[in-house]
Write a protein that holds these residues in place. Structure first.
Motif, PDB file in Angstrom:
ATOM      1  N   ILE A   1     -20.503  44.987 -50.085  1.00 52.41           N
ATOM      2  CA  ILE A   1     -21.202  45.775 -49.116  1.00 52.41           C
ATOM      3  C   ILE A   1     -20.991  45.239 -47.610  1.00 52.41           C
ATOM      4  CG2 ILE A   1     -23.603  46.211 -48.157  1.00 52.41           C
ATOM      5  CD1 ILE A   1     -24.522  46.546 -51.214  1.00 52.41           C
ATOM      6  N   LEU A   2     -21.045  43.942 -47.432  1.00 47.24           N
ATOM      7  CA  LEU A   2     -20.982  43.325 -46.286  1.00 47.24           C
ATOM      8  C   LEU A   2     -19.526  43.332 -45.617  1.00 47.24           C
ATOM      9  CD1 LEU A   2     -23.134  40.063 -46.335  1.00 47.24           C
ATOM     10  CD2 LEU A   2     -23.676  42.277 -45.048  1.00 47.24           C
ATOM     11  N   LYS A   3     -18.537  43.275 -46.801  1.00 52.76           N
ATOM     12  CA  LYS A   3     -17.133  43.531 -46.286  1.00 52.76           C
ATOM     13  C   LYS A   3     -16.826  44.895 -45.889  1.00 52.76           C
ATOM     14  CE  LYS A   3     -12.480  42.873 -48.381  1.00 52.76           C
ATOM     15  NZ  LYS A   3     -11.942  44.068 -47.918  1.00 52.76           N
ATOM     16  N   ASP A   4     -17.452  45.781 -46.570  1.00 51.82           N
ATOM     17  CA  ASP A   4     -17.198  47.193 -46.052  1.00 51.82           C
ATOM     18  C   ASP A   4     -17.637  47.268 -44.772  1.00 51.82           C
ATOM     19  OD1 ASP A   4     -16.084  47.830 -48.516  1.00 51.82           O
ATOM     20  OD2 ASP A   4     -17.870  48.835 -49.240  1.00 51.82           O
ATOM     21  N   GLN A   5     -18.865  46.967 -44.157  1.00 49.07           N
ATOM     22  CA  GLN A   5     -19.505  47.067 -43.021  1.00 49.07           C
ATOM     23  C   GLN A   5     -18.559  46.349 -41.907  1.00 49.07           C
ATOM     24  OE1 GLN A   5     -23.572  45.252 -43.255  1.00 49.07           O
ATOM     25  NE2 GLN A   5     -24.225  47.013 -44.024  1.00 49.07           N
ATOM     26  N   LEU A   6     -18.158  45.142 -42.562  1.00 47.81           N
ATOM     27  CA  LEU A   6     -17.212  44.565 -41.408  1.00 47.81           C
ATOM     28  C   LEU A   6     -15.915  45.230 -41.125  1.00 47.81           C
ATOM     29  CD1 LEU A   6     -17.344  41.675 -40.178  1.00 47.81           C
ATOM     30  CD2 LEU A   6     -16.148  40.508 -41.975  1.00 47.81           C
ATOM     31  N   ASP A   7     -15.190  45.844 -42.250  1.00 48.63           N
ATOM     32  CA  ASP A   7     -14.130  46.637 -42.199  1.00 48.63           C
ATOM     33  C   ASP A   7     -14.598  47.778 -41.288  1.00 48.63           C
ATOM     34  OD1 ASP A   7     -12.662  45.022 -43.616  1.00 48.63           O
ATOM     35  OD2 ASP A   7     -12.938  46.497 -45.499  1.00 48.63           O
ATOM     36  N   ASP A   8     -15.599  48.475 -41.282  1.00 52.52           N
ATOM     37  CA  ASP A   8     -15.927  49.565 -40.246  1.00 52.52           C
ATOM     38  C   ASP A   8     -16.045  48.794 -39.015  1.00 52.52           C
ATOM     39  OD1 ASP A   8     -16.290  51.335 -42.539  1.00 52.52           O
ATOM     40  OD2 ASP A   8     -18.183  51.154 -42.804  1.00 52.52           O
ATOM     41  N   LEU A   9     -16.871  47.880 -38.836  1.00 53.80           N
ATOM     42  CA  LEU A   9     -16.725  47.307 -37.582  1.00 53.80           C
ATOM     43  C   LEU A   9     -15.601  46.831 -36.815  1.00 53.80           C
ATOM     44  CD1 LEU A   9     -19.943  44.989 -37.975  1.00 53.80           C
ATOM     45  CD2 LEU A   9     -19.733  47.096 -36.434  1.00 53.80           C
ATOM     46  N   LEU A  10     -14.592  46.462 -37.762  1.00 51.85           N
ATOM     47  CA  LEU A  10     -13.115  45.909 -37.088  1.00 51.85           C
ATOM     48  C   LEU A  10     -12.345  47.102 -36.857  1.00 51.85           C
ATOM     49  CD1 LEU A  10     -12.044  43.108 -39.473  1.00 51.85           C
ATOM     50  CD2 LEU A  10     -12.342  42.992 -37.123  1.00 51.85           C
ATOM     51  N   ALA A  11     -12.520  48.327 -37.637  1.00 51.40           N
ATOM     52  CA  ALA A  11     -11.981  49.554 -37.068  1.00 51.40           C
ATOM     53  C   ALA A  11     -12.539  50.161 -35.871  1.00 51.40           C
ATOM     54  CB  ALA A  11     -12.210  50.646 -38.358  1.00 51.40           C
ATOM     55  N   GLU A  12     -13.707  50.141 -35.788  1.00 48.89           N
ATOM     56  CA  GLU A  12     -14.192  50.468 -34.427  1.00 48.89           C
ATOM     57  C   GLU A  12     -13.805  49.664 -33.335  1.00 48.89           C
ATOM     58  OE1 GLU A  12     -18.633  50.836 -32.455  1.00 48.89           O
ATOM     59  OE2 GLU A  12     -18.624  51.422 -34.723  1.00 48.89           O
ATOM     60  N   LEU A  13     -13.905  48.450 -33.487  1.00 52.28           N
ATOM     61  CA  LEU A  13     -13.338  47.588 -32.498  1.00 52.28           C
ATOM     62  C   LEU A  13     -12.020  47.809 -32.131  1.00 52.28           C
ATOM     63  CD1 LEU A  13     -13.987  44.974 -30.701  1.00 52.28           C
ATOM     64  CD2 LEU A  13     -13.183  43.653 -32.412  1.00 52.28           C
ATOM     65  N   ASP A  14     -11.165  48.054 -33.094  1.00 57.10           N
ATOM     66  CA  ASP A  14      -9.621  48.283 -33.057  1.00 57.10           C
ATOM     67  C   ASP A  14      -9.620  49.574 -32.040  1.00 57.10           C
ATOM     68  OD1 ASP A  14      -7.070  47.777 -32.984  1.00 57.10           O
ATOM     69  OD2 ASP A  14      -6.724  49.423 -34.664  1.00 57.10           O
ATOM     70  N   ALA A  15     -10.299  50.639 -32.376  1.00 55.06           N
ATOM     71  CA  ALA A  15     -10.404  51.898 -31.738  1.00 55.06           C
ATOM     72  C   ALA A  15     -10.930  51.637 -30.067  1.00 55.06           C
ATOM     73  CB  ALA A  15     -11.409  52.715 -32.218  1.00 55.06           C
ATOM     74  N   GLN A  16     -11.572  50.913 -29.958  1.00 55.90           N
ATOM     75  CA  GLN A  16     -12.180  50.604 -28.593  1.00 55.90           C
ATOM     76  C   GLN A  16     -11.225  49.630 -27.826  1.00 55.90           C
ATOM     77  OE1 GLN A  16     -15.909  48.168 -28.880  1.00 55.90           O
ATOM     78  NE2 GLN A  16     -17.094  49.979 -29.315  1.00 55.90           N
ATOM     79  N   ASN A  17     -10.266  48.995 -28.578  1.00 58.40           N
ATOM     80  CA  ASN A  17      -9.178  48.245 -27.920  1.00 58.40           C
ATOM     81  C   ASN A  17      -8.112  49.280 -27.480  1.00 58.40           C
ATOM     82  OD1 ASN A  17     -10.407  45.513 -28.063  1.00 58.40           O
ATOM     83  ND2 ASN A  17      -9.216  45.050 -29.868  1.00 58.40           N
TER      84      ASN A  17
END
Length: 140
Positions: free
Chosen positions: A40-56
């Motif tokens: 569950i935490l890994k999935d949340q982390l993947d979502d956050l990384l995807a959002e961070l990459d989109a912002q970058n």
């Protein structure tokens, strides 16, 4: 209940395409099972990384757009100067044609008969050199 925390460093490219550490991304939670909680935490982390990459990517797009705006504004400035110079040349040419007895607004080249009947030469001629001329030494 077990407390589970996942922490990973976040890197982003600078303008020279080098990776720099930009911070740390942490996700934590109280979980019943480590394996389920980790997923569950890994999935949340993947979502956050995807959002961070989109912002970058949005930031990179904004920088590219700013560079394009600068380049286009420079081109516009250059074109404006060229138009001003061409307008000044056009005004000079109009004045020159009017002095020759040619209507610059006419669709056809038509000479004014008053100017055609005048003497071809005047009694006094003024020569204005565009560049100063100096005597040149010739050596053999």
């Amino acid at each position: 209940m077990t407390y589970l925390k996942i922490s990973i460093p976040v890197y982003k490219k600078d303008k020279w395409e080098r990776l720099e550490k930009d911070g740390k991304l942490e996700v934590s939670s109280e979980v019943d099972s480590i394996s389920d909680g980790y997923q569950i935490l890994k999935d949340q982390l993947d979502d956050l990384l995807a959002e961070l990459d989109a912002q970058n990517r949005l930031a990179e797009d904004a920088q590219q757009l700013e560079a394009e705006i600068k380049q286009k504004s420079y081109t516009l400035k250059t074109l404006t100067k060229d138009i001003e110079r061409a307008t000044a040349h056009y005004q000079s040419l109009k004045l020159f044609l009017e002095r020759l007895g040619i209507d610059p607004a006419a669709h056809q080249l038509a000479f004014d008969k008053r100017f055609l009947l005048q003497d071809a030469s005047l009694s006094e001629v003024e020569i204005v050199p565009s560049e100063p001329t100096y005597p040149r030494a010739i050596s053999f």
